[in-house]
Motif scaffolding. Structure first.
Motif, PDB file in Angstrom:
ATOM      1  N   LEU A  48       0.848  -1.189   0.000  1.00  0.00           N
ATOM      2  CA  LEU A  48       0.000   0.000   0.000  1.00  0.00           C
ATOM      3  C   LEU A  48       0.882   1.236   0.000  1.00  0.00           C
ATOM      4  CD1 LEU A  48      -2.816   1.386   0.319  1.00  0.00           C
ATOM      5  CD2 LEU A  48      -2.419   1.281   2.785  1.00  0.00           C
ATOM      6  N   ILE A  49       0.613   2.147  -0.921  1.00  0.00           N
ATOM      7  CA  ILE A  49       1.270   3.460  -0.936  1.00  0.00           C
ATOM      8  C   ILE A  49       0.158   4.484  -0.833  1.00  0.00           C
ATOM      9  CG2 ILE A  49       2.639   5.101  -2.266  1.00  0.00           C
ATOM     10  CD1 ILE A  49       4.022   2.708  -3.581  1.00  0.00           C
ATOM     11  N   TRP A  50       0.251   5.334   0.175  1.00  0.00           N
ATOM     12  CA  TRP A  50      -0.763   6.345   0.439  1.00  0.00           C
ATOM     13  C   TRP A  50      -0.122   7.710   0.200  1.00  0.00           C
ATOM     14  CZ3 TRP A  50      -5.773   5.496   2.401  1.00  0.00           C
ATOM     15  CH2 TRP A  50      -6.485   6.640   2.734  1.00  0.00           C
ATOM     16  N   VAL A  51      -0.660   8.444  -0.774  1.00  0.00           N
ATOM     17  CA  VAL A  51      -0.166   9.790  -1.099  1.00  0.00           C
ATOM     18  C   VAL A  51      -1.292  10.762  -0.751  1.00  0.00           C
ATOM     19  CG1 VAL A  51       0.710  11.294  -2.915  1.00  0.00           C
ATOM     20  CG2 VAL A  51       1.235   8.854  -2.974  1.00  0.00           C
ATOM     21  N   GLN A  52      -1.051  11.628   0.230  1.00  0.00           N
ATOM     22  CA  GLN A  52      -2.102  12.534   0.696  1.00  0.00           C
ATOM     23  C   GLN A  52      -1.606  13.966   0.740  1.00  0.00           C
ATOM     24  OE1 GLN A  52      -4.290  11.201   4.125  1.00  0.00           O
ATOM     25  NE2 GLN A  52      -4.634  13.272   4.830  1.00  0.00           N
ATOM     26  N   TRP A  53      -2.386  14.850   0.134  1.00  0.00           N
ATOM     27  CA  TRP A  53      -2.140  16.289   0.156  1.00  0.00           C
ATOM     28  C   TRP A  53      -0.696  16.625  -0.216  1.00  0.00           C
ATOM     29  CZ3 TRP A  53      -4.797  16.543   5.514  1.00  0.00           C
ATOM     30  CH2 TRP A  53      -6.164  16.402   5.352  1.00  0.00           C
ATOM     31  N   THR A  54      -0.227  15.957  -1.251  1.00  0.00           N
ATOM     32  CA  THR A  54       1.140  16.134  -1.702  1.00  0.00           C
ATOM     33  C   THR A  54       1.207  16.612  -3.145  1.00  0.00           C
ATOM     34  OG1 THR A  54       1.834  14.342  -0.248  1.00  0.00           O
ATOM     35  CG2 THR A  54       3.325  14.910  -2.021  1.00  0.00           C
ATOM     36  N   LEU A  55       0.415  16.008  -4.005  1.00  0.00           N
ATOM     37  CA  LEU A  55       0.490  16.292  -5.435  1.00  0.00           C
ATOM     38  C   LEU A  55       0.095  17.722  -5.766  1.00  0.00           C
ATOM     39  CD1 LEU A  55      -0.976  12.940  -6.785  1.00  0.00           C
ATOM     40  CD2 LEU A  55       1.408  13.535  -6.278  1.00  0.00           C
ATOM     41  N   GLN A  56      -0.671  18.354  -4.896  1.00  0.00           N
ATOM     42  CA  GLN A  56      -1.092  19.727  -5.154  1.00  0.00           C
ATOM     43  C   GLN A  56       0.088  20.700  -5.138  1.00  0.00           C
ATOM     44  OE1 GLN A  56      -3.734  19.720  -1.789  1.00  0.00           O
ATOM     45  NE2 GLN A  56      -2.581  21.335  -0.777  1.00  0.00           N
ATOM     46  N   TYR A  57       1.219  20.276  -4.620  1.00  0.00           N
ATOM     47  CA  TYR A  57       2.393  21.143  -4.574  1.00  0.00           C
ATOM     48  C   TYR A  57       3.343  20.893  -5.742  1.00  0.00           C
ATOM     49  CZ  TYR A  57       0.632  22.006   0.068  1.00  0.00           C
ATOM     50  OH  TYR A  57      -0.178  22.341   1.117  1.00  0.00           O
ATOM     51  N   LEU A  58       2.935  20.004  -6.663  1.00  0.00           N
ATOM     52  CA  LEU A  58       3.788  19.668  -7.794  1.00  0.00           C
ATOM     53  C   LEU A  58       3.145  20.104  -9.105  1.00  0.00           C
ATOM     54  CD1 LEU A  58       4.688  15.976  -6.826  1.00  0.00           C
ATOM     55  CD2 LEU A  58       5.909  18.069  -6.229  1.00  0.00           C
ATOM     56  N   VAL A  59       3.980  20.454 -10.044  1.00  0.00           N
ATOM     57  CA  VAL A  59       3.474  20.723 -11.389  1.00  0.00           C
ATOM     58  C   VAL A  59       3.157  19.382 -12.039  1.00  0.00           C
ATOM     59  CG1 VAL A  59       4.694  22.928 -11.614  1.00  0.00           C
ATOM     60  CG2 VAL A  59       5.806  20.822 -12.367  1.00  0.00           C
ATOM     61  N   ASP A  60       2.348  19.387 -13.111  1.00  0.00           N
ATOM     62  CA  ASP A  60       1.859  18.149 -13.720  1.00  0.00           C
ATOM     63  C   ASP A  60       2.973  17.172 -14.082  1.00  0.00           C
ATOM     64  OD1 ASP A  60      -0.713  19.057 -13.423  1.00  0.00           O
ATOM     65  OD2 ASP A  60      -1.088  19.365 -15.553  1.00  0.00           O
ATOM     66  N   ALA A  61       4.052  17.658 -14.661  1.00  0.00           N
ATOM     67  CA  ALA A  61       5.137  16.757 -15.069  1.00  0.00           C
ATOM     68  C   ALA A  61       5.725  16.012 -13.872  1.00  0.00           C
ATOM     69  CB  ALA A  61       6.229  17.538 -15.798  1.00  0.00           C
ATOM     70  N   ASP A  62       5.865  16.691 -12.731  1.00  0.00           N
ATOM     71  CA  ASP A  62       6.386  16.035 -11.529  1.00  0.00           C
ATOM     72  C   ASP A  62       5.375  15.060 -10.943  1.00  0.00           C
ATOM     73  OD1 ASP A  62       8.844  17.274 -11.668  1.00  0.00           O
ATOM     74  OD2 ASP A  62       8.311  18.895 -10.295  1.00  0.00           O
ATOM     75  N   VAL A  63       4.082  15.370 -11.049  1.00  0.00           N
ATOM     76  CA  VAL A  63       3.050  14.442 -10.584  1.00  0.00           C
ATOM     77  C   VAL A  63       3.137  13.137 -11.367  1.00  0.00           C
ATOM     78  CG1 VAL A  63       0.560  14.001 -10.471  1.00  0.00           C
ATOM     79  CG2 VAL A  63       1.456  16.225  -9.771  1.00  0.00           C
ATOM     80  N   VAL A  64       3.180  13.240 -12.681  1.00  0.00           N
ATOM     81  CA  VAL A  64       3.241  12.049 -13.537  1.00  0.00           C
ATOM     82  C   VAL A  64       4.510  11.249 -13.244  1.00  0.00           C
ATOM     83  CG1 VAL A  64       3.438  11.244 -15.925  1.00  0.00           C
ATOM     84  CG2 VAL A  64       1.788  13.044 -15.335  1.00  0.00           C
ATOM     85  N   SER A  65       5.636  11.917 -13.152  1.00  0.00           N
ATOM     86  CA  SER A  65       6.906  11.242 -12.884  1.00  0.00           C
ATOM     87  C   SER A  65       6.888  10.547 -11.517  1.00  0.00           C
ATOM     88  CB  SER A  65       8.046  12.257 -12.943  1.00  0.00           C
ATOM     89  OG  SER A  65       9.246  11.673 -12.553  1.00  0.00           O
TER      90      SER A  65
END
Length: 123
Positions: A48-65
């Motif tokens: 299980l990998i839980w990602v919470q309230w993190t992706l909002q601080y990244l630009v789209d390219a970093d989210v995808v990567s």
């Protein structure tokens, strides 16, 4: 059963250790790294990998990567990747609907981070 806690803020990492206490933190590893810079080791496979309230601080390219790295290098073959993020507010201060719009707060403050809220349709 082990937990790997990845956190880019050293103060929050210390707080997590205090919160868990000595006994529970023995089952955890604590990694001080930004999620977009985190590189899991070959043996670091999680159910299980839980990602919470993190992706909002990244630009789209970093989210995808970041998601690709987690899915291909850190997730076990039968594992789950859970994302929990904010979504746009239904109304802006002016009363206009904003559910279908991006909201971007430009870098400011001590950490100089973007805050991007993406509409459901974007995902």
């Amino acid at each position: 059963d082990r937990v790997c806690f990845v956190e880019g803020n050293s103060r929050w990492l210390r707080q997590a250790r205090r919160y868990l206490g000595n006994k529970r933190q023995q089952r955890c590893s604590f990694v001080h790294a930004r999620c977009e810079e985190y590189t899991p080791g070959v043996a670091d496979r999680h159910d299980l990998i839980w990602v919470q309230w993190t992706l909002q601080y990244l630009v789209d390219a970093d989210v995808v990567s970041t998601l690709r790295t987690l899915a291909h290098r850190a997730l076990s073959p039968t594992g789950l990747l859970v994302l929990k993020e904010n979504r746009p507010c239904p109304h802006t201060g002016s009363g206009a609907t904003s559910e279908d719009a991006f909201r971007v707060d430009l870098p400011g403050g001590a950490h100089r981070r973007y805050d991007v809220t993406r509409p459901d349709a974007h995902h």
